[in-house]
Design a protein around this motif. Structure first.
Motif, mmCIF file in Angstrom:
data_model
loop_
_atom_site.group_PDB
_atom_site.id
_atom_site.type_symbol
_atom_site.label_atom_id
_atom_site.label_comp_id
_atom_site.label_asym_id
_atom_site.label_seq_id
_atom_site.Cartn_x
_atom_site.Cartn_y
_atom_site.Cartn_z
ATOM 1 N N ARG A 22 36.598 65.744 76.310
ATOM 2 C CA ARG A 22 35.926 65.516 77.476
ATOM 3 C C ARG A 22 34.971 66.811 77.554
ATOM 4 N NH1 ARG A 22 39.335 62.711 80.691
ATOM 5 N NH2 ARG A 22 41.040 61.527 78.902
ATOM 6 N N LEU A 23 34.712 67.628 77.287
ATOM 7 C CA LEU A 23 34.208 68.782 78.251
ATOM 8 C C LEU A 23 33.037 68.969 77.297
ATOM 9 C CD1 LEU A 23 36.674 71.512 79.174
ATOM 10 C CD2 LEU A 23 35.677 70.612 80.448
ATOM 11 N N ILE A 24 32.937 68.502 75.895
ATOM 12 C CA ILE A 24 32.420 69.094 75.323
ATOM 13 C C ILE A 24 30.705 67.692 74.537
ATOM 14 C CG2 ILE A 24 31.228 69.283 72.449
ATOM 15 C CD1 ILE A 24 33.328 71.044 72.568
ATOM 16 N N PHE A 25 31.776 66.826 74.724
ATOM 17 C CA PHE A 25 30.848 65.659 74.818
ATOM 18 C C PHE A 25 30.866 64.269 75.468
ATOM 19 C CE2 PHE A 25 33.574 67.342 70.616
ATOM 20 C CZ PHE A 25 31.398 67.514 69.742
ATOM 21 N N ALA A 29 28.905 62.411 80.850
ATOM 22 C CA ALA A 29 29.619 61.114 82.732
ATOM 23 C C ALA A 29 30.978 62.408 83.610
ATOM 24 C CB ALA A 29 30.322 60.822 81.929
ATOM 25 N N VAL A 30 30.252 63.422 82.906
ATOM 26 C CA VAL A 30 31.613 64.487 84.144
ATOM 27 C C VAL A 30 30.121 65.008 85.089
ATOM 28 C CG1 VAL A 30 32.916 66.576 84.818
ATOM 29 C CG2 VAL A 30 33.121 65.343 82.512
ATOM 30 N N ALA A 31 29.513 65.256 84.757
ATOM 31 C CA ALA A 31 28.216 66.075 85.429
ATOM 32 C C ALA A 31 27.143 65.249 87.029
ATOM 33 C CB ALA A 31 27.067 66.361 84.608
ATOM 34 N N GLU A 37 28.189 70.793 85.781
ATOM 35 C CA GLU A 37 28.446 70.940 84.104
ATOM 36 C C GLU A 37 29.229 72.309 84.197
ATOM 37 O OE1 GLU A 37 24.582 72.897 80.775
ATOM 38 O OE2 GLU A 37 24.098 73.230 83.135
ATOM 39 N N LEU A 38 30.363 71.477 83.682
ATOM 40 C CA LEU A 38 31.027 72.746 83.629
ATOM 41 C C LEU A 38 31.606 72.948 81.430
ATOM 42 C CD1 LEU A 38 34.314 69.828 84.009
ATOM 43 C CD2 LEU A 38 33.472 71.934 85.082
ATOM 44 N N VAL A 39 30.670 74.203 81.018
ATOM 45 C CA VAL A 39 30.809 74.516 79.468
ATOM 46 C C VAL A 39 31.594 75.374 78.912
ATOM 47 C CG1 VAL A 39 28.810 75.773 78.682
ATOM 48 C CG2 VAL A 39 28.584 74.986 80.741
ATOM 49 N N VAL A 40 31.924 74.949 78.205
ATOM 50 C CA VAL A 40 33.193 76.005 77.319
ATOM 51 C C VAL A 40 32.191 76.911 76.641
ATOM 52 C CG1 VAL A 40 34.399 75.642 75.760
ATOM 53 C CG2 VAL A 40 34.435 73.424 76.687
ATOM 54 N N LYS A 41 33.055 77.935 77.565
ATOM 55 C CA LYS A 41 32.642 79.570 76.610
ATOM 56 C C LYS A 41 33.846 80.577 76.184
ATOM 57 C CE LYS A 41 28.945 79.861 79.126
ATOM 58 N NZ LYS A 41 27.877 79.995 79.114
#
Ligand code: NAP
Ligand code: HSE
Length: 429
Positions: A22-25, A29-31, A37-41
């Motif tokens: 969900r976070l990457i792909f 939609a979330v934004a 903007e939830l960015v996986v670090k």
């Protein structure tokens, strides 16, 4: 305009994998919905080379989970590795260093939740755990916030998807226990060690969390009385169905004048009871109080996707709080309290005995129950001769009286076996 927040994951298994997807792909939609903007670090796993069926950029993967926690670009740590160690120390370090933590780990919250919520409060960050109970069902936040003003008297329901899935298939198809347990594992419902599911430990952790939030008195997970479903036999399921019952693994937390009682055990539920129709990995929890009457929370209780929704909701809430600079408090002040001794807690009971069918046998059996103040509600017999099956349902009686009766019955020469003892969960008198 979107605001960026860095997210670090501890674990990328069933639940973590679904969240990463969900976070990457599905980040757009979330934004679009949240402005975030939830960015996986970073993503910590045990085995970086494992095929996860999901394309995680290699530079994000590490097998050193403290690297994720200590990464200065990570503002929110999502703990989905499970277990107590090292998860507990990772969560603690993240909170102490001012990061918000979101976890699905009910075992950890039931064992160290009070301490970790205090660490979070002292650090002025949030520790959110909606995903720890009920999979995709919002139950933690309603209990902690919406119902904070209600004097909740009980929380009763089905909180383990794996066992409900197993029982549903055993009841509906007569499917063998081992086969359906393996299927529950394949579907991603079961814990890494499924003994936690079938032995009642997972439900006990959840019951402890729900009781703590509902009653405002901290209940340690390991103090919760538990029995699992490992000993349930198809023969009992079949007899129960003929008597109008179906088995369910129930979590029951009650706050009464006698104190708080929290327990997990299989119980026979009348077929017309609302919990009887809860099928598969679905969970259903009744919350009762004098002003609200009865609320029912129900939905998918296990599996990667619904649990990822609960996690994502907590991540979004944490991100909003961080951006707003809100100092989140643990909100609930937990009292310390003793749980009631399970031996004094009452229940109705179902017993299956193997007996000799001779004149006077029933009278001797009834006398044992009478001696221990257990009142019999109904009796059925199947078969004749030296090996007959006797099924009994009792009225409400304390566990200690029932145990004494079982010991007395086992000592009778006309009783060859007390094969099954199960509680009955029914509103009938
Ligand atoms: P899982 O499939 O076994 O995934 C665990 C993940 O954590 C794996 O990616 C594993 O790495 C990683 N991991 C474990 N120990 C580690 C360590 N010491 N260092 C680095 N990485 C480590 O478990 P899950 O089903 O996703 O469950 C995760 C948590 O969510 C548990 O607390 C569980 O109780 C909870 N939960 C699960 C569900 C569900 O339906 N499954 C629902 C609600 C809550 P590898 O992949 O390399 O082995
Ligand atoms: N193993 C758990 C269950 C996962 O079956 O309910 C959801 O917490």
């Amino acid at each position: 305009m979107t605001m960026q927040v860095g997210v670090g994951l501890l674990g990328a298994g069933t639940v973590g994998g679904a969240l990463i997807h969900r976070l990457i792909f599905e980040s757009e939609a979330v934004a679009a919905k949240t402005g975030l903007e939830l960015v996986v670090k970073g993503v910590a796993v045990r085995d970086k080379d494992k095929d996860r069926g999901i394309d995680i950029p290699a530079h994000l993967l590490t097998d050193r989970p403290f690297e994720v926690v200590d990464n200065p670009d990570v503002g929110i740590v999502v703990e989905v590795m499970g277990g107590l160690d090292p998860a507990g120390e990772l969560v603690k370090r993240a909170l102490e260093s001012g990061k918000a933590v979101v976890t699905a780990n009910k075992e950890l919250m039931a064992a160290r939740g009070r301490e970790l919520l205090e660490v979070a409060e002292a650090a002025g960050v949030s520790l959110l755990f909606e995903a720890a109970v009920g999979g995709g069902i919002p139950i933690i936040r309603p209990l902690s916030e919406s119902l904070a003003g209600e004097r909740i008297t009980s929380v009763v329901g089905i909180v383990n998807g794996t066992t409900n899935y197993i029982l549903t298939r055993m009841v509906e198809e007569g499917a063998p226990y081992e086969e359906v347990l393996a299927e529950a594992q394949r579907l991603g419902y079961a814990e890494a060690d499924p003994v936690a599911d079938v032995g009642g430990g997972d439900a006990a952790s959840k019951a402890a969390i729900l009781a703590s939030l509902a009653f405002g008195t901290w209940v340690d997970g390991d103090r919760v009385f538990r029995e699992g479903i490992e000993d349930l036999r198809l023969v009992d399921i079949d007899f129960a169905r003929r008597l109008g019952y179906t088995p369910k693994l129930l979590a029951i937390a009650e706050d009464s004048e006698e104190g708080i009682a929290v327990r997990v055990h299989p119980a026979l539920v009348p077929l017309d009871h609302p919990l009887a129709s809860v099928r598969g990995a679905t969970n259903a929890v009744f919350v009762s109080g004098p002003s609200i009457g009865e609320l029912l929370f129900t939905g998918p209780g296990a599996g990667g996707e619904p649990t990822a929704t609960a996690l994502l909701g907590d991540v979004i809430m944490s991100a909003r709080e961080r951006l707003a600079g809100t100092q989140v408090r643990s909100r609930i002040r937990f009292a310390s309290g003793c749980l009631r001794d399970p031996a004094g807690v009452t229940a109705k009971w179902f017993l299956r005995l193997t007996v000799a069918d001779r004149p006077g046998v029933l009278a001797r059996i009834a006398a044992v129950f009478g001696r221990h103040q257990v009142s019999i509600k109904s009796v059925w017999q199947e078969g004749r001769g030296d090996v007959a099956t006797l099924l009994l349902v009792t009225h409400e009686s304390p566990e200690q009286n029932l145990s004494a009766s079982v010991a007395g019955l086992s000592a009778l020469d006309v009783v060859s076996e007390v094969a099954t003892v199960l509680r009955v969960h029914s509103d009938e008198p």
